[in-house]
Write a protein that holds these residues in place. Structure first.
Motif, PDB file in Angstrom:
ATOM      1  N   GLU A 142      75.782  15.365  90.110  1.00 50.52           N
ATOM      2  CA  GLU A 142      75.742  16.618  89.365  1.00 50.52           C
ATOM      3  C   GLU A 142      74.747  17.645  89.907  1.00 50.52           C
ATOM      4  N   MET A 143      73.722  17.205  90.650  1.00 50.59           N
ATOM      5  CA  MET A 143      72.683  18.135  91.109  1.00 50.59           C
ATOM      6  C   MET A 143      72.409  17.903  92.592  1.00 50.59           C
ATOM      7  N   PHE A 168      67.091  19.423  95.627  1.00 51.58           N
ATOM      8  CA  PHE A 168      66.325  20.092  94.578  1.00 51.58           C
ATOM      9  C   PHE A 168      64.965  19.412  94.399  1.00 51.58           C
ATOM     10  N   LEU A 212      65.127  17.275  89.315  1.00 57.36           N
ATOM     11  CA  LEU A 212      65.937  16.056  89.268  1.00 57.36           C
ATOM     12  C   LEU A 212      65.555  15.197  88.058  1.00 57.36           C
ATOM     13  N   GLN A 234      67.248  16.725  85.110  1.00 60.29           N
ATOM     14  CA  GLN A 234      68.664  16.364  85.122  1.00 60.29           C
ATOM     15  C   GLN A 234      68.855  14.925  84.678  1.00 60.29           C
ATOM     16  N   SER A 291      75.435  25.335  86.238  1.00 62.17           N
ATOM     17  CA  SER A 291      74.841  25.593  87.544  1.00 62.17           C
ATOM     18  C   SER A 291      73.827  26.737  87.547  1.00 62.17           C
ATOM     19  N   GLN A 346      70.771  24.603  86.097  1.00 62.11           N
ATOM     20  CA  GLN A 346      70.267  23.729  87.157  1.00 62.11           C
ATOM     21  C   GLN A 346      69.439  24.502  88.174  1.00 62.11           C
ATOM     22  N   TYR A 347      69.919  25.667  88.604  1.00 66.00           N
ATOM     23  CA  TYR A 347      69.132  26.451  89.551  1.00 66.00           C
ATOM     24  C   TYR A 347      67.891  27.026  88.873  1.00 66.00           C
ATOM     25  N   ASN A 381      65.407  24.238  88.936  1.00 67.86           N
ATOM     26  CA  ASN A 381      64.802  24.091  90.257  1.00 67.86           C
ATOM     27  C   ASN A 381      63.775  25.193  90.519  1.00 67.86           C
TER      28      ASN A 381
END
Length: 344
Positions: A87-88, A92, A97, A100, A179, A299-300, A303
């Motif tokens: 998924e990631m 990253f 992580l 996630q 995302s 997610q971004y 990160n």
């Protein structure tokens, strides 16, 4: 203890209240390279890593593979590691992580405790209907010579958060993620039908560094009109738009017809419901910001927060309003009695 008996015992134990009616979790998976070549066999990092995910939990997850129809039964933390890997992006930051890993572990915990299994043999599928899952063989084929370093990093993220989930009012949350935001996340009720108190719009300025932050799609105006059953009367600007708190399109009104931003996004397969529409000749240009439904953790954004020095706990409590990081053992000890036999 049989599965049916376990469920009855758990319910009567009163560990959770009434089940919320929640939307199906929609996720946007990271897709790695599909290129393949011969891979040298290397030791499995899950086996060799200290405090490896496989050793940390007796709970099993039964995954129905969408391509083969086979069932794979894996320990909880191994399942979490493979979901994170699927998924990631592995490149990253470690704290992203870890965030996630918490989202993945929280999702499967809630699913095992409160939702129906997909069949008598399987708890979940390996698709976005639940969480994307690739097994060891598939990850080796995807990463080739980067497999060992990638899995060591991911196993570290999983091991260092082992047994932790995200809770709201002492219950595991619906850990929605996607995302890339448009600079803000979306209120759950503005994309789904249900209001969820911890899925509220928050700022996410880090996403501008994402390669998926901006995009365009060009579609013939006749195709747009046919798909929506409308007539723009010569110009696509003959419409009105309203926005949500997360700055995505809420409603589009053309004449006496009204569409939600989600309807437009799904009809034309746009990356995001933050879009503008401009007519150029006999085509409509959709300009979008962000990638995904926008609800929950970006997610971004996660990160970007990690690069700025935020911890995984900072990340999850930023994106999931008024939540806590809690021990899985406080709420799910009875999961260990679900299986009649130990996990191999």
């Amino acid at each position: 203890m049989k599965r049916k008996n376990w469920m009855a015992f758990f319910i009567t134990g009163g560990l959770f209240g009434a089940i919320l009616i929640l939307p199906t979790l929609i996720v946007v998976p990271f897709t790695g390279s599909s290129a393949s070549h011969e891979v040298q066999e290397t030791p499995n990092p899950i086996e060799k890593a200290a405090d490896s995910p496989k050793d940390l939990s007796p709970i099993a997850v039964r995954v129905e593979r969408s391509q083969s129809g086979k069932i794979e039964e894996v320990p909880l933390e191994t399942y979490v590691a493979r979901v994170v890997a699927s998924e990631m992006p592995a490149e990253f930051e470690l704290e992203a992580l870890k965030a996630q890993a918490l989202a993945a572990r929280t999702y499967i915990t809630r699913h095992l405790l409160e939702e129906e299994a997909v069949s008598q043999e399987a708890d979940v599928t390996d698709t976005v209907n639940h969480q994307v899952y690739k097994n060891d063989e598939e990850l080796r084929a995807q990463w080739h010579d980067q497999y060992t370093s990638n899995m060591e990093k991911i196993n570290t993220a999983v091991s260092e958060t082992a047994g932790e989930i995200i809770t709201y009012n002492q219950e595991p949350i619906t850990a929605a993620f996607f995302s890339t935001s448009n600079g803000y996340t979306e209120n759950a009720e503005d994309y789904w039908e249900n209001e969820i108190p911890y899925l509220k719009s928050v700022e996410s300025p880090w996403d501008q560094q994402s390669p998926k932050f901006a995009d365009q799609k060009i579609i013939p105006i006749t195709q747009v009109q046919t798909a929506l059953g409308v007539n723009f009367k010569g110009n696509v600007q003959n419409m009105t738009m309203t926005k949500t708190e997360g700055n995505r399109v809420d409603k589009v009104q053309v004449g006496d017809q009204t569409f939600s931003g989600r309807q437009i996004r799904e009809t034309f397969e746009l990356p995001s419901s933050d879009f503008s529409m401009q007519q150029k000749g006999d085509h409509v240009i959709f300009t979008t910001k962000g990638y995904g439904h926008g609800v929950g953790m970006s997610q971004y954004g996660a990160n970007g927060m990690a690069k700025s020095g935020s911890s995984y706990k900072d990340i999850v409590t930023h994106y999931y309003h008024d939540t806590e990081v809690s021990s899985i053992n406080k709420q799910t000890a009875l999961l260990t009695s679900r299986n009649d036999k130990p996990v191999n």
